[in-house]
Design a protein around this motif. Sequence first.
Motif, PDB file in Angstrom:
ATOM      1  N   ARG A 139       0.797  -1.364  -0.028  1.00  0.00           N
ATOM      2  CA  ARG A 139       0.033  -0.067   0.165  1.00  0.00           C
ATOM      3  C   ARG A 139       0.865   1.179  -0.031  1.00  0.00           C
ATOM      4  N   GLU A 140       1.839   1.293   0.747  1.00  0.00           N
ATOM      5  CA  GLU A 140       2.650   2.337   0.673  1.00  0.00           C
ATOM      6  C   GLU A 140       3.544   2.625  -0.615  1.00  0.00           C
ATOM      7  N   LEU A 141       3.896   1.700  -1.243  1.00  0.00           N
ATOM      8  CA  LEU A 141       4.422   1.944  -2.444  1.00  0.00           C
ATOM      9  C   LEU A 141       3.556   2.153  -3.656  1.00  0.00           C
ATOM     10  N   VAL A 142       2.410   1.987  -3.446  1.00  0.00           N
ATOM     11  CA  VAL A 142       1.326   2.268  -4.407  1.00  0.00           C
ATOM     12  C   VAL A 142       0.726   3.859  -4.512  1.00  0.00           C
ATOM     13  N   ALA A 143       0.976   3.922  -3.085  1.00  0.00           N
ATOM     14  CA  ALA A 143       0.227   5.403  -2.692  1.00  0.00           C
ATOM     15  C   ALA A 143       0.543   6.451  -3.553  1.00  0.00           C
ATOM     16  N   PRO A 144       1.979   6.805  -3.770  1.00  0.00           N
ATOM     17  CA  PRO A 144       2.391   7.988  -4.543  1.00  0.00           C
ATOM     18  C   PRO A 144       2.046   7.737  -6.426  1.00  0.00           C
ATOM     19  N   LEU A 145       1.582   6.748  -6.593  1.00  0.00           N
ATOM     20  CA  LEU A 145       1.465   6.632  -7.938  1.00  0.00           C
ATOM     21  C   LEU A 145      -0.285   6.755  -8.363  1.00  0.00           C
TER      22      LEU A 145
END
Lengths: 213, 213
Positions: A139-145
């Motif tokens: 989730r953290e890696l997806v958030a900025p995209l």
Amino acid sequence: MAAETTVRRLVDAAERLFAERGIDAVSLREINTAAGQRNSTALQYHFGDRAGLLKAVLAKHRPEIEARRHQLLDEYEARGPLPQADALRSLAAALVRPAAAKLADPDGGRDYLRVMEQLVHRVPPSLPEDGGGSIDRWRELVAPLLPEAAVRLHQRFMAIRMTYVELARRASGPPARDDRLFTSHLIDVVSAVLASEVSDETARLLAEREQRP
Amino acid sequence: MAAETTVRRLVDAAERLFAERGIDAVSLREINTAAGQRNSTALQYHFGDRAGLLKAVLAKHRPEIEARRHQLLDEYEARGPLPQADALRSLAAALVRPAAAKLADPDGGRDYLRVMEQLVHRVPPSLPEDGGGSIDRWRELVAPLLPEAAVRLHQRFMAIRMTYVELARRASGPPARDDRLFTSHLIDVVSAVLASEVSDETARLLAEREQRP
DNA sequence: CGTCAAATAAGACGATCGCCTGAAATACCG
DNA sequence: CGGTATTTCAGGCGATCGTCTTATTTGACG
């Protein structure tokens, strides 16, 4: 009979019956019988109650999925920045592939997926705490995209739910010789969910909401 | 007590309990009690069994949804050809909006959505035959806009399942003052599912499958 | 070999389930 | 008003549920 094999047989019987008939729709007696136990104390003895048994079923498969997902996320981070579309597909793959691999796991993998789906639908989310937390990391890696802060959270949960819903359906059918096409297409669609942009109408409603909190 | 009001009270109690606790997890006795009936024959008398009661619950809401969806599809067809993206969003809206309207229906609309979700997950699909068939009509209108024949069917079903899963989740929470933002965003995502294109990897696997039937 | 703890077996408890039977009450209509 | 059909009430039937208590078997270890 050795304790270990009895525990194993109970877990196997439970995962199958939980999948086929529903976690709460199957009686502990029946699980015991299906595991070859003559009467109903073995289950009580080893797991206490239904919740303990369910936890054991999940623990049987969880570490493998966690490890695979962490590995995919490691690779994703090591690869450095990617074009938006490629990045999203990599992350969608990191969400889907570890679970989809369970489709081909003859040791209850398909049943596990069907059990997971039941838990994903529970509200409030009663999934055992993520422990390893590969999903949190995802989730953290997806958030900025993702596009818009206000719908970001919702979009990620939809992707997760869709993943488990569709995998559980696949697991409910007869085993296929090859799940690669299914998996790849599921990744396509999950990517599309993550990449979906807010329409003009949604943006307008979003702006209205900001004015009136 | 008049028969009609008794039937109505039984249906209302059933839709609420079916939604809160699961269609098969609630006893007919409890439904009877919740409806004010002292003992358990009224339900038997009017509906026969659990399946008959469930059918009555669905029949209470179905016509309204069918009518709204047919109307939206009428408008879609009357509007003539649209750009691909606009056409898909119109069709996604025709799928989502009639059901989403039930979020604001105080007469059991939210419970109905939660019941529907349980049925959508049943495999084989045990939904009562579509009768009016607005969903069938929707599927036919969507088909020509979707990418690849081999995944078209799957993509449509995913859109339908996602719609009911997300609406049921929304209906499980506390009622919101305004569901327009939620609905519009759900339409965005469902549109993205329908519009999702096959990736290179999927296309390659698809080609392989054609060679080896 | 003897001992003690872990594991399994056996059976019974009260509660609740879906379903059924038979009688009382209510509504409908000539 | 009287009679018939519809609807509701009361209660019981066998089956099954989760749980508990008690006894027997199994296996590890000094």
